[in-house]
Design a protein around this motif. Structure first.
Motif, PDB file in Angstrom:
ATOM      1  N   ARG B 621       6.977  -0.772   3.302  1.00 51.10           N
ATOM      2  CA  ARG B 621       5.722  -1.327   3.814  1.00 51.10           C
ATOM      3  C   ARG B 621       4.502  -0.460   3.502  1.00 51.10           C
ATOM      4  N   ILE B 622       4.701   0.866   3.451  1.00 52.44           N
ATOM      5  CA  ILE B 622       3.542   1.746   3.257  1.00 52.44           C
ATOM      6  C   ILE B 622       2.881   1.493   1.905  1.00 52.44           C
ATOM      7  N   LEU B 623       3.718   1.083   0.924  1.00 50.49           N
ATOM      8  CA  LEU B 623       3.197   0.767  -0.407  1.00 50.49           C
ATOM      9  C   LEU B 623       2.207  -0.403  -0.326  1.00 50.49           C
ATOM     10  N   ALA B 624       2.490  -1.335   0.577  1.00 47.15           N
ATOM     11  CA  ALA B 624       1.608  -2.492   0.723  1.00 47.15           C
ATOM     12  C   ALA B 624       0.223  -2.059   1.183  1.00 47.15           C
ATOM     13  N   VAL B 625       0.204  -1.053   2.059  1.00 44.09           N
ATOM     14  CA  VAL B 625      -1.093  -0.552   2.522  1.00 44.09           C
ATOM     15  C   VAL B 625      -1.866   0.029   1.342  1.00 44.09           C
ATOM     16  N   GLY B 626      -1.147   0.796   0.490  1.00 45.48           N
ATOM     17  CA  GLY B 626      -1.791   1.346  -0.702  1.00 45.48           C
ATOM     18  C   GLY B 626      -2.375   0.251  -1.578  1.00 45.48           C
ATOM     19  N   GLY B 627      -1.590  -0.802  -1.799  1.00 49.54           N
ATOM     20  CA  GLY B 627      -2.070  -1.922  -2.613  1.00 49.54           C
ATOM     21  C   GLY B 627      -3.297  -2.570  -1.995  1.00 49.54           C
ATOM     22  N   ALA B 628      -3.288  -2.699  -0.671  1.00 53.35           N
ATOM     23  CA  ALA B 628      -4.426  -3.323   0.009  1.00 53.35           C
ATOM     24  C   ALA B 628      -5.683  -2.482  -0.172  1.00 53.35           C
TER      25      ALA B 628
END
Lengths: 208, 666
Positions: B621-628
């Motif tokens: 999930r943390i990767l999704a924050v980076g993408g956002a």
């Protein structure tokens, strides 16, 4: 901009390289695009609302909607959101008068009212979870949180756009026609409000 | 590359004095990309023509991938008890074959044609939102790559292209395949939605002076109808895919039957999108053949207005027939009757089109170039598919055919014989426009005839197989109970498998033709087909800015009417000008100052954020924050950047000149 009189104020948008010419419809490219996007959004909310209407009675294992809903609270937050449409109109009007100070003031007020609404929604969601309705609890929970959550995200995106606009205007770094951009974000904001009127009526007011 | 000349005055001078900001001061660090050659000129381009070519190349690549998947399916079914593919791999193969062909080949290939041709056909210098156009392309590419990486990350989706619930639930499809499928289509959906908004605004707002809607080239008309279908269909699949992702990744209950969910919800949402989708696939091809047939018949399109309105009618009616995909699901007699009748009604505007095309051919001076062969091929093959389609509209007969190979036969006739033949007609017709060289006609004829024979050998026998009851998605068959004589399933399965390789050979001839044409030096004449519409009224390939002077339009088929005139007494058509005359006249009053939109980093960066978010949702999930964060920053960079670059973005010219002419495409 020989023919900007067709569409006051000037039609030059920052993505509109054809700004030197009048458009075939007389409506600026940016505004037409926003209308198209909102047309598309109608179907998005249409799908979510249909899903909710199908599943709202299926609340096995949680309190019923009528036990959960706090109508006075939601009515107040709905009123706050509707008032933000008024302040948005005032912001557009100020932008058209090229009155930067009032534009930023009214945009900020709009954003604050929107944030109040989102705050009330977060509070409401937490209450529901405490009372036993989670996102995964049952079909009613999944579809309720998805529908109102999508709307909340739309309001939040609107707040981010409003605040970004305030920041850009007050530093007078602006690629394009200010009044039109304010008006476009206004269109989006009013749309989100209108969707809320429908959601509030269908979800909260009509007994299941 | 989008700069056609160095701006000699600040961008958009006379713009009511609104303060334009140079990107270097708004974002502080980045200068704009200004390369005119090399990979940077493609990756950061916002030119609709370059993006059109990129859409085409990527879509063609996916066509080859999807074709290989189809060949593997046919290999598996070529012999009894075959073991080419395991049952699991087979499920993934047919799911990805359909998904690839629909979302990663036909739709983006139509977008390639639309991107390249629509601005040229309406006499515009670019689309309304060039950066949004670039963003759409990158979303499509990254979405397609993301979808296909699922093969290497635990297996692709195996639930069929329409992904019926509850087959898509974690219990029945435990790999990440369905997650990849749902999120990947979400990303390509963004491409379709932004593309739709962009093209609608372009067509409605940026037509050349004098071009009323009813003087628009027919291809542009069909593209306009398709964009409206996309505009309203994409959000519905978006909802469906969100529900599916929430179900699988966040534990929502939407399709959990054990919690009282209604699996038909998915079917309704999917087909409300899915049926307009089939018109999204086929209408661009209809537009292409409606351009090709008149040119090679030397006649105007018969009943232009009827073709326009029947296209729009297909678009409208397409919204009222979705449940004919669900006749077997127990909707009840009233729904079934209504959707049955509505489905039959849609045969009317489609029939109108077939009649118009036939009447266009009637009495014309036909020349059977490869483009014309594909166009006439479409009329015939699509009609066959249309006729089997009418048998589906009759619900009692449809309940017999549901989930059999008869359905597979039907939709391959309309989609391969319709959409794909149309696209190939377009390749041969517009190749000299886009690349300045004619595709080889000899290789083209091989290409066409092998494809026609191959497709009829492949999909023709499927009618028989289906009516004999061979189920769709069947992984293996045995000689036991294969039937006798004419209805021997083993025989027809083998025929279909041989046919699929003939078909593949035909497509190989196309690819060889492309390479052969790229190698040859001979340049095509500017108006090789004696064409009728505006896109031929400029150089081939067109300059950066498309037209030296924006043409003024007086007639439908403007280019034709500038070349020819009808003798009022005898009714004979005689030539009054050559295309050289017309070009020279246009050159004479060329515009001196115009500013093309400038290249930008932001579209590709913004699009890159999306698959990062998607991988994040699936794995970490943390990767999704980076993408956002990437997405948010790119949005700010984008909105602070004016679409036309400022003088200060450029290094001073080294040769001391004030104007830098940039290379055109090629």
């Amino acid at each position: 901009m020989a023919d900007t009189a067709l569409d006051s104020p000037a039609t030059a948008g920052h993505d509109d390289h054809a700004a030197g010419h009048a458009t075939s419809t007389g409506l600026s490219n940016n505004k037409l695009a926003m209308w198209m996007f909102l047309g598309s959004e109608c179907l998005l909310f249409g799908g979510l609302i249909s899903t909710y209407m199908l599943y709202r009675g299926r609340h096995e294992g949680s309190p019923t909607p009528s036990q959960l809903y706090n109508i006075p609270l939601t009515s107040i937050s709905s009123f706050v959101l509707l008032m933000s449409s008024l302040t948005m109109v005032l912001a557009v009007s100020a932008a058209q008068r090229r009155d930067d100070r009032n534009t930023t003031t009214w945009l900020t007020v709009t954003a604050l009212l929107g944030a109040t609404f989102v705050g009330a929604q977060v509070f409401e969601f937490t209450e529901f979870v405490h009372e036993g309705l989670g996102f995964t609890t049952n079909l009613f929970g999944s579809s309720f949180f998805t529908l109102t959550g999508f709307h909340g995200v739309h309001v939040t995106v609107g707040i981010i756009m409003l605040m970004a606009l305030v920041g850009i205007i007050s530093r007078s770094k602006f690629p394009g026609d200010k009044a039109e951009v304010v008006e476009m974000i206004g269109l989006y904001w009013h749309f989100v409000d209108i969707v809320w009127i429908i959601i509030f009526t269908l979800v909260y007011l009509i007994p299941s | 590359m989008a700069i056609s000349e160095r701006p000699s005055v600040p961008a958009l001078a006379g713009n009511g004095g609104s303060a334009y900001v140079t990107p270097s001061s708004s974002m502080g660090v980045f200068r704009r990309p200004v390369s005119t050659t090399g990979w940077r000129s493609w990756v950061f381009t916002v030119d609709h023509k370059k993006l059109g070519i990129m859409y085409g190349v990527v879509a063609m690549t996916f066509f080859v991938i999807g074709g290989c998947e189809a060949l593997l399916i046919r290999l598996q079914l070529a012999a009894p008890n075959n073991k080419v593919l395991s049952a699991g791999a087979y499920n993934q193969m047919f799911t990805m074959h359909a998904t690839t062909m629909v979302f990663l080949f036909v739709m983006p290939m139509a977008a390639a044609f639309a991107n390249y041709l629509v601005p040229l056909q309406i006499g515009a210098r670019d689309v309304a939102f060039p950066r949004l156009n670039a963003f759409g392309f990158w979303c499509f590419l990254f979405g397609g790559i993301f979808l296909n990486t699922s093969w290497f990350l635990g297996g692709a989706s195996d639930s069929g292209w329409f992904a019926y619930a509850p087959n898509t639930s974690v219990a029945f499809s435990p790999s990440h395949g369905v997650d990849f499928w749902a999120l990947g289509l979400q990303i390509t959906g963004i491409a379709s939605l932004t593309g739709a908004i962009n093209l609608i605004v372009t067509v409605l707002n940026m037509r050349a002076p004098g071009m009323s809607l009813m003087k628009m080239p027919i291809f542009t008309w069909m593209i306009l109808v398709v964009q409206f279908l996309l505009l309203f269909a994409i959000p519905v699949i978006t909802v469906a895919l969100f529900l599916l992702s929430f179900q699988r990744n966040f534990g929502a209950a939407f399709f959990s039957v054990e919690k009282g969910a209604d699996p038909l919800l998915w079917q309704h949402l999917f087909w409300i999108f899915g049926h307009p989708e089939v018109y999204i696939l086929v209408l661009p091809a209809f537009g292409i053949v409606s351009e090709v047939l008149p040119v090679f018949s030397k006649k105007p399109l018969f009943g232009y207005k009827f073709v326009v309105f029947s296209g729009a009618a297909i678009g409208f009616l397409g919204w009222g027939v979705w449940a004919h995909h669900m006749f077997a699901s127990g909707l009840g007699p009233v729904s079934v009757a209504v959707f049955s009748v509505a489905t039959m009604a849609i045969a009317l505007p489609t029939g109108v089109k077939i009649v118009n095309w036939t009447m266009t051919l009637w009495g014309g001076k036909l020349s059977f170039t490869t483009a014309m062969l594909f166009a006439t091929g479409l009329i015939i093959e699509f009609t066959i598919g249309g006729l089997s389609g009418v048998t589906h509209a009759v619900s009692p007969s449809d309940t017999q055919q549901t989930d059999t190979y008869y359905i597979v036969a039907h939709f391959h006739y309309v989609l391969f014989g319709g959409a794909v033949f149309g696209l190939f007609a377009g390749f041969y017709y517009w190749w000299p426009k886009v690349f300045g060289k004619l595709l080889n006609e000899r290789l083209g004829k091989w290409n066409f005839w092998l494809m026609v024979i191959g497709m009829n050998l492949t999909f023709g026998p499927m009618h028989i197989l289906g009516l004999q009851g061979q189920p769709r998605r069947m992984q293996v068959w045995t000689d036991f109970r294969a039937g006798e004589g004419f209805f021997n399933l083993a025989f027809w399965n083998r025929v279909a498998s041989v046919g699929s390789f003939v078909l593949a050979l035909g497509i190989l001839f196309f690819l060889i033709n492309v390479l052969y044409t790229a190698k040859k030096a001979e340049i095509a004449p500017l108006d090789p087909w004696d064409a009728r519409s505006l896109e031929w009224m400029t150089t081939s390939p067109p300059k950066e800015h498309n037209f030296d002077a924006i043409p003024h339009v007086h007639e439908l088929d403007e280019f034709f009417h500038r070349k020819y005139e009808e003798d009022e007494a005898t009714g004979e058509i005689r030539q009054i000008a050559t295309y050289e005359d017309i070009m020279a006249e246009e050159m004479a009053h060329a515009d001196k100052h115009f500013h093309m939109p400038s290249p930008s980093y932001w579209p590709i960066i913004l699009a890159l954020g999306l698959p990062i978010v998607a991988y994040g949702i699936i794995f970490q999930r943390i990767l999704a924050v980076g993408g956002a964060v990437v997405i948010l920053l790119a949005m700010f960079g984008w909105s602070l950047e004016p679409s036309v670059a400022d003088e200060s973005d450029y290094e001073p010219p080294t040769d001391g000149g004030t104007t830098k002419e940039l290379a055109t495409l090629g």
